[in-house]
Design an enzyme around this catalytic site. Structure first.
Site, PDB file in Angstrom:
ATOM      1  N   SER A 138      23.773 -52.292 -44.970  1.00 58.86           N
ATOM      2  CA  SER A 138      23.184 -51.871 -46.252  1.00 58.86           C
ATOM      3  C   SER A 138      24.126 -52.134 -47.424  1.00 58.86           C
ATOM      4  O   SER A 138      23.689 -52.166 -48.577  1.00 58.86           O
ATOM      5  CB  SER A 138      22.829 -50.382 -46.213  1.00 58.86           C
ATOM      6  OG  SER A 138      21.811 -50.128 -45.280  1.00 58.86           O
ATOM      7  N   GLY A 143      18.775 -51.207 -44.887  1.00 58.61           N
ATOM      8  CA  GLY A 143      19.204 -52.559 -45.217  1.00 58.61           C
ATOM      9  C   GLY A 143      19.596 -52.674 -46.675  1.00 58.61           C
ATOM     10  O   GLY A 143      19.448 -51.728 -47.455  1.00 58.61           O
ATOM     11  N   GLY A 200      19.841 -54.574 -50.665  1.00 63.41           N
ATOM     12  CA  GLY A 200      19.028 -55.266 -51.661  1.00 63.41           C
ATOM     13  C   GLY A 200      17.799 -54.510 -52.125  1.00 63.41           C
ATOM     14  O   GLY A 200      17.582 -53.338 -51.810  1.00 63.41           O
ATOM     15  N   CYS A 256      15.818 -45.266 -45.211  1.00 56.00           N
ATOM     16  CA  CYS A 256      16.443 -45.966 -46.327  1.00 56.00           C
ATOM     17  C   CYS A 256      15.567 -47.110 -46.850  1.00 56.00           C
ATOM     18  O   CYS A 256      14.543 -46.860 -47.460  1.00 56.00           O
ATOM     19  CB  CYS A 256      17.846 -46.427 -45.918  1.00 56.00           C
ATOM     20  SG  CYS A 256      18.939 -46.741 -47.323  1.00 56.00           S
ATOM     21  N   LEU A 257      15.938 -48.375 -46.610  1.00 59.94           N
ATOM     22  CA  LEU A 257      15.124 -49.492 -47.077  1.00 59.94           C
ATOM     23  C   LEU A 257      13.744 -49.448 -46.429  1.00 59.94           C
ATOM     24  O   LEU A 257      12.733 -49.761 -47.070  1.00 59.94           O
ATOM     25  CB  LEU A 257      15.823 -50.825 -46.779  1.00 59.94           C
ATOM     26  CG  LEU A 257      15.186 -52.092 -47.341  1.00 59.94           C
ATOM     27  CD1 LEU A 257      15.086 -52.047 -48.861  1.00 59.94           C
ATOM     28  CD2 LEU A 257      15.975 -53.330 -46.910  1.00 59.94           C
ATOM     29  N   GLN A 284      11.586 -47.149 -48.351  1.00 58.86           N
ATOM     30  CA  GLN A 284      11.106 -47.765 -49.583  1.00 58.86           C
ATOM     31  C   GLN A 284       9.986 -48.767 -49.308  1.00 58.86           C
ATOM     32  O   GLN A 284       9.029 -48.876 -50.088  1.00 58.86           O
ATOM     33  CB  GLN A 284      12.276 -48.441 -50.297  1.00 58.86           C
ATOM     34  CG  GLN A 284      13.362 -47.470 -50.742  1.00 58.86           C
ATOM     35  CD  GLN A 284      14.688 -48.147 -51.021  1.00 58.86           C
ATOM     36  OE1 GLN A 284      14.776 -49.372 -51.073  1.00 58.86           O
ATOM     37  NE2 GLN A 284      15.743 -47.355 -51.194  1.00 58.86           N
ATOM     38  N   ASN A 328      23.311 -44.051 -48.796  1.00 60.36           N
ATOM     39  CA  ASN A 328      23.788 -45.340 -49.267  1.00 60.36           C
ATOM     40  C   ASN A 328      22.598 -46.144 -49.764  1.00 60.36           C
ATOM     41  O   ASN A 328      21.969 -46.868 -49.006  1.00 60.36           O
ATOM     42  CB  ASN A 328      24.498 -46.099 -48.141  1.00 60.36           C
ATOM     43  CG  ASN A 328      24.721 -47.550 -48.505  1.00 60.36           C
ATOM     44  OD1 ASN A 328      24.807 -47.905 -49.681  1.00 60.36           O
ATOM     45  ND2 ASN A 328      24.792 -48.404 -47.506  1.00 60.36           N
ATOM     46  N   GLY A 351      20.855 -48.000 -53.593  1.00 56.74           N
ATOM     47  CA  GLY A 351      20.867 -48.243 -55.027  1.00 56.74           C
ATOM     48  C   GLY A 351      19.479 -48.300 -55.617  1.00 56.74           C
ATOM     49  O   GLY A 351      19.313 -48.478 -56.830  1.00 56.74           O
ATOM     50  N   PHE A 352      18.455 -48.170 -54.745  1.00 56.12           N
ATOM     51  CA  PHE A 352      17.060 -48.127 -55.177  1.00 56.12           C
ATOM     52  C   PHE A 352      16.437 -46.836 -54.666  1.00 56.12           C
ATOM     53  O   PHE A 352      16.922 -46.240 -53.704  1.00 56.12           O
ATOM     54  CB  PHE A 352      16.288 -49.334 -54.625  1.00 56.12           C
ATOM     55  CG  PHE A 352      16.712 -50.649 -55.235  1.00 56.12           C
ATOM     56  CD1 PHE A 352      15.988 -51.222 -56.265  1.00 56.12           C
ATOM     57  CD2 PHE A 352      17.843 -51.310 -54.776  1.00 56.12           C
ATOM     58  CE1 PHE A 352      16.383 -52.428 -56.832  1.00 56.12           C
ATOM     59  CE2 PHE A 352      18.256 -52.508 -55.327  1.00 56.12           C
ATOM     60  CZ  PHE A 352      17.512 -53.069 -56.366  1.00 56.12           C
ATOM     61  N   HIS A 357      20.553 -41.114 -44.234  1.00 61.31           N
ATOM     62  CA  HIS A 357      20.911 -41.630 -42.908  1.00 61.31           C
ATOM     63  C   HIS A 357      21.154 -40.503 -41.906  1.00 61.31           C
ATOM     64  O   HIS A 357      22.284 -40.012 -41.771  1.00 61.31           O
ATOM     65  CB  HIS A 357      22.154 -42.511 -43.011  1.00 61.31           C
ATOM     66  CG  HIS A 357      21.890 -43.837 -43.635  1.00 61.31           C
ATOM     67  ND1 HIS A 357      21.560 -44.957 -42.903  1.00 61.31           N
ATOM     68  CD2 HIS A 357      21.882 -44.224 -44.924  1.00 61.31           C
ATOM     69  CE1 HIS A 357      21.368 -45.982 -43.709  1.00 61.31           C
ATOM     70  NE2 HIS A 357      21.559 -45.556 -44.944  1.00 61.31           N
ATOM     71  N   GLU A 381      21.416 -40.682 -38.769  1.00 63.21           N
ATOM     72  CA  GLU A 381      22.284 -41.103 -37.662  1.00 63.21           C
ATOM     73  C   GLU A 381      23.763 -40.937 -37.984  1.00 63.21           C
ATOM     74  O   GLU A 381      24.601 -40.938 -37.091  1.00 63.21           O
ATOM     75  CB  GLU A 381      22.000 -42.561 -37.289  1.00 63.21           C
ATOM     76  CG  GLU A 381      22.650 -43.613 -38.172  1.00 63.21           C
ATOM     77  CD  GLU A 381      22.037 -43.733 -39.557  1.00 63.21           C
ATOM     78  OE1 GLU A 381      22.661 -44.344 -40.433  1.00 63.21           O
ATOM     79  OE2 GLU A 381      20.924 -43.210 -39.768  1.00 63.21           O
TER      80      GLU A 381
END
Length: 369
Positions: free
Chosen positions: A51, A229, A231, A257-258, A261, A299, A301-302, A343, A345
């Site tokens: 990530s 992940g 980006g 996380c990703l 989203q 972690n 940024g979006f 996260h 985990e």
């Protein structure tokens, strides 16, 4: 000792601000989005977390490298950060389970590092001015040349990076005789997520980021997982379609996380780039279903738009970040689907959020009845 006369190095931010420090001895330059992590331990997990791909990591903890590197602490097949900025870099280490020094580990992977930086001032600057592109240079390249090179580095907003860190071919993890089978879409998956699923009697087949629902379904899984992940999630249109296809058949779906989203975007809920993002192991989250608090590792940024989520009658906000009220978790009312932005985990609480994996298994059991 060969590390005593270290060269001057620079960190140049996109807005022209310069921070000076010293090279640890690996020469070159590296570009990425500068971001900071507030964790006091776990640097190896951070450095190998997919990530973080494309990001220059600033560690707020004063000492980095003091406990070396252990093969048990990696989250992927190597270092994923673009570069490291720290205050004190320790070439020596003291931990019985460590296999080598952090310097030797970095040298093998040619990671550019600048130490002896005033990281308090740097983090304060980033907090006030936001995450932005930057370059670390340890080879003496002139500042004006660095500015020209930095201007051509793409912005993280709109940048698709999952394809860079995802597996190229499907692979298996766990015991093939396990009770449950999981198809996981690898957008930058952490190894410890796979460990947590395997520990719960799951056999996982991990698929590349661009795999189709038909690919994932061919494993005849009991449930589906969308991973973390790097980006921007918006360009991941194929992953969003996979989420829609899974939901259309109301199969058990869990996203982190990703992946969280991607599930939002698949249902018309927008995402946005945060001013600084959340990166650390002490982020407070409230579970709105149980009323309990969790200390979480984050972690990203979006984030998912809370305004859009509130407007969608098929979704329920389940977790909220207590520092800024952002969306930390959600579930669908009519589908067997839930996701979180953090996260579970990583277990900084240490086990405040591990119940989420158990919840996924319970959802799978319920779908079989």
């Amino acid at each position: 000792m060969k590390y005593t006369n270290r060269k001057q190095a620079v960190l140049l931010l996109k807005d022209g601000t310069i921070f000076y420090g010293k090279s640890i001895g690996i020469e070159g330059k590296t570009f990425g989005e500068v971001a900071f992590n507030t964790g006091t331990t776990g640097y190896q997990e951070i450095f190998t977390d997919p990530s973080y791909y494309g990001q220059i990591m600033v560690t707020t903890n004063a000492h980095i490298g003091n406990y070396g590197v252990s093969v048990e602490d990696v989250e992927s097949n190597g270092v994923k950060i673009a570069g490291l900025v720290c205050k004190n870099f320790s070439f020596n280490y003291s931990r019985t389970s460590a296999s080598e020094s952090l310097f030797d580990y970095f040298e093998k992977q040619n990671l550019i590092v600048i130490s002896d930086v005033d990281t308090r001032a740097l983090v304060s600057y980033i907090r006030d001015n936001g995450a932005m592109n930057a370059v670390i240079c340890t080879d003496g390249t002139p500042i004006e040349e660095l500015k020209t090179l930095l201007a051509d580095v793409p912005d993280m907003n709109g940048l698709e990076l999952a394809s860079v860190v995802s597996t190229k071919e499907p692979y298996f993890f766990g015991d093939e005789n396990a009770k449950y089978k999981i198809s996981a879409l690898d957008l930058g998956i952490k190894t410890n997520i796979l460990r947590n699923l395997a520990k719960r009697d799951c056999y996982i087949k991990v698929f590349p980021f661009n795999a189709t629902y038909a690919d994932l379904k061919s494993f005849s899984p009991d449930g589906y997982f969308l991973s973390n992940g790097p980006g921007d999630p918006e360009p991941l249109t194929s992953a969003q379609q996979v989420a829609r296809d899974i939901l259309n058949e109301n199969q058990p779906l869990f996203g982190i996380c990703l992946g969280h989203q991607v599930i939002a975007l698949a249902n018309g809920i927008s995402t946005y780039k945060m001013f600084n993002g959340h990166r650390g192991i002490n982020h407070p989250v409230k579970n709105l279903i149980t009323g309990k608090g969790e200390i979480t590792s984050q972690n990203h940024g979006f984030a998912v738009s809370k305004e859009d989520l509130d407007k969608n009658n098929d979704f329920e906000l389940t977790h909220v970040h207590l520092n800024d009220g952002t969306v930390a978790g959600m579930k669908m009312k009519s589908k067997n689907c839930f996701s979180v932005q953090y996260h579970p985990e990583a277990s900084p609480g240490p086990h405040d959020s591990s119940y989420l994996f158990d919840q996924f298994i319970e959802n799978i059991k319920a779908s079989k009845n």
